[in-house]
Scaffold this motif. Structure first.
Motif, PDB file in Angstrom:
ATOM      1  N   ASN A 127       0.827  -1.208   0.000  1.00 55.89           N
ATOM      2  CA  ASN A 127       0.000   0.000   0.000  1.00 55.89           C
ATOM      3  C   ASN A 127       0.862   1.258   0.000  1.00 55.89           C
ATOM      4  OD1 ASN A 127      -2.344   1.736   0.323  1.00 55.89           O
ATOM      5  ND2 ASN A 127      -1.670   1.952   2.444  1.00 55.89           N
ATOM      6  N   LEU A 128       1.909   1.273   0.795  1.00 48.94           N
ATOM      7  CA  LEU A 128       2.776   2.452   0.830  1.00 48.94           C
ATOM      8  C   LEU A 128       3.390   2.727  -0.544  1.00 48.94           C
ATOM      9  CD1 LEU A 128       4.599   2.000   4.260  1.00 48.94           C
ATOM     10  CD2 LEU A 128       2.962   3.789   3.656  1.00 48.94           C
ATOM     11  N   ARG A 129       3.756   1.677  -1.252  1.00 47.31           N
ATOM     12  CA  ARG A 129       4.374   1.861  -2.569  1.00 47.31           C
ATOM     13  C   ARG A 129       3.369   2.307  -3.623  1.00 47.31           C
ATOM     14  NH1 ARG A 129       6.655  -3.181  -1.296  1.00 47.31           N
ATOM     15  NH2 ARG A 129       5.425  -4.180  -2.955  1.00 47.31           N
ATOM     16  N   LYS A 130       2.119   1.911  -3.479  1.00 54.99           N
ATOM     17  CA  LYS A 130       1.126   2.173  -4.520  1.00 54.99           C
ATOM     18  C   LYS A 130       0.199   3.352  -4.226  1.00 54.99           C
ATOM     19  CE  LYS A 130       2.480  -1.391  -6.934  1.00 54.99           C
ATOM     20  NZ  LYS A 130       3.244  -1.202  -8.191  1.00 54.99           N
ATOM     21  N   SER A 131       0.180   3.824  -3.000  1.00 53.03           N
ATOM     22  CA  SER A 131      -0.810   4.837  -2.608  1.00 53.03           C
ATOM     23  C   SER A 131      -0.384   6.269  -2.891  1.00 53.03           C
ATOM     24  CB  SER A 131      -1.121   4.703  -1.117  1.00 53.03           C
ATOM     25  OG  SER A 131       0.022   5.036  -0.332  1.00 53.03           O
ATOM     26  N   GLY A 132       0.906   6.464  -3.198  1.00 50.61           N
ATOM     27  CA  GLY A 132       1.419   7.826  -3.349  1.00 50.61           C
ATOM     28  C   GLY A 132       2.031   8.373  -2.081  1.00 50.61           C
ATOM     29  N   ALA A 133       2.242   7.504  -1.096  1.00 45.96           N
ATOM     30  CA  ALA A 133       2.830   7.928   0.177  1.00 45.96           C
ATOM     31  C   ALA A 133       4.205   8.550  -0.037  1.00 45.96           C
ATOM     32  CB  ALA A 133       2.934   6.741   1.134  1.00 45.96           C
ATOM     33  N   ALA A 134       4.539   9.494   0.832  1.00 45.36           N
ATOM     34  CA  ALA A 134       5.881  10.085   0.830  1.00 45.36           C
ATOM     35  C   ALA A 134       6.788   9.180   1.649  1.00 45.36           C
ATOM     36  CB  ALA A 134       5.846  11.483   1.425  1.00 45.36           C
ATOM     37  N   LEU A 135       7.644   8.429   0.978  1.00 46.60           N
ATOM     38  CA  LEU A 135       8.527   7.464   1.636  1.00 46.60           C
ATOM     39  C   LEU A 135       9.886   8.115   1.837  1.00 46.60           C
ATOM     40  CD1 LEU A 135       7.484   4.345  -0.469  1.00 46.60           C
ATOM     41  CD2 LEU A 135       6.683   5.014   1.806  1.00 46.60           C
ATOM     42  N   ILE A 136      10.121   8.581   3.041  1.00 47.00           N
ATOM     43  CA  ILE A 136      11.297   9.415   3.274  1.00 47.00           C
ATOM     44  C   ILE A 136      12.464   8.629   3.881  1.00 47.00           C
ATOM     45  CG2 ILE A 136       9.886  11.496   3.506  1.00 47.00           C
ATOM     46  CD1 ILE A 136      10.344  11.343   6.523  1.00 47.00           C
ATOM     47  N   ASP A 137      13.644   8.975   3.404  1.00 52.83           N
ATOM     48  CA  ASP A 137      14.887   8.453   3.947  1.00 52.83           C
ATOM     49  C   ASP A 137      15.414   9.498   4.928  1.00 52.83           C
ATOM     50  OD1 ASP A 137      17.448   7.594   4.524  1.00 52.83           O
ATOM     51  OD2 ASP A 137      17.969   7.131   2.438  1.00 52.83           O
ATOM     52  N   ARG A 138      15.385   9.165   6.198  1.00 50.73           N
ATOM     53  CA  ARG A 138      15.768  10.143   7.224  1.00 50.73           C
ATOM     54  C   ARG A 138      17.239  10.540   7.139  1.00 50.73           C
ATOM     55  NH1 ARG A 138      12.462   7.258  12.189  1.00 50.73           N
ATOM     56  NH2 ARG A 138      10.395   8.031  11.631  1.00 50.73           N
TER      57      ARG A 138
END
Length: 247
Positions: A118-129
């Motif tokens: 879901n995170l990959r397909k939903s448009g989520a902002a996947l941040i690298d801290r």
């Protein structure tokens, strides 16, 4: 005696939790690839509804309150405090009509059935801290997405979960980027209470007989305000709700 009950009921719930994740991973793949993005989103809503209401197996009581009607004709930026992974489960279900999309750490995008997909397909902002430039670009992309679709973004300005339930410092950066890229967005604070008590030491054992609550607080119109002013208003609203213990 309660500790024994916690271990027993936690085992039952976590079996249920794992089964739901595995089944809905397949459902999500089918919905996304053979139907539409909105069908996929609805499958995610039901996934989280089942995970949330499965907490009844632990004797958990759930409360959701909305202080005002949420708009459907403009994007929304939800600003919430963060205590547990169950914060997210409740928000996806209760706020499903607003189609919430999350700012999340990139590590969660791999290895977890249903959730990572879901995170990959939903448009989520996947941040690298560890990569500030990448994080800015991801959050900016989410801001543009909600501006175009009139969906909503959810951000936890504390960054990480509060283990004590006390509010940590709110960071302005992510909120500022969302406000810049989604200039028509309304800001809505959410006070999350007691979810940290559900899993104080991790995923096992969970604590039975807890009362969890999500309170959608009065909105903040960001026009004419700086990101710092908006964030301070949101933090004060959340903090006051938590202090009163309103559930």
């Amino acid at each position: 005696m309660k500790k024994i009950i916690d271990y027993l009921l936690s085992g039952i719930y976590l079996l249920y939790f794992g089964l739901v994740l595995v089944v809905f991973h397949l459902i999500q793949v089918i919905c996304f690839n053979f139907f539409s993005g909105k069908t996929h989103q609805k499958s995610v809503h039901w996934l989280n509804g089942l995970l949330l209401h499965g907490l009844w197996l632990l004797g958990t009581r759930l409360s959701f309150k909305v202080k005002e009607v949420l708009p459907t004709d403009r994007p929304v930026i939800f600003i919430a405090n963060h205590q547990s992974m169950f914060d997210i489960v409740g928000m996806i279900w209760y706020l499903r009509k607003s189609y919430p999309i999350f700012v999340s750490k990139i590590e969660l995008a791999k290895g977890i059935p249903s959730i990572s997909y879901n995170l990959r397909k939903s448009g989520a902002a996947l941040i690298d801290r560890k990569d500030g430039k990448q994080a800015i670009m991801e959050i900016a992309g989410l801001g543009k997405l909600i501006e175009e679709t009139k969906f909503s973004a959810v951000i936890f300005p504390e960054g990480t979960r509060s283990r004590t339930g006390q509010l940590k410092q709110f960071a302005v950066g992510g909120v500022g980027i969302l406000l810049k890229k989604a200039p028509h967005a309304l800001v809505v604070p959410i006070a999350v209470q007691n979810t940290g008590k559900l899993n104080p030491t991790g995923i096992f054992p969970l604590s039975s007989l807890e009362q969890l609550s999500w309170t959608v607080l009065p909105s903040i119109e960001p026009k004419g305000k700086t990101a710092e002013e908006v964030l301070e208003l949101a933090r004060t609203s959340i903090e006051n709700t938590i202090k009163t213990g309103e559930v």
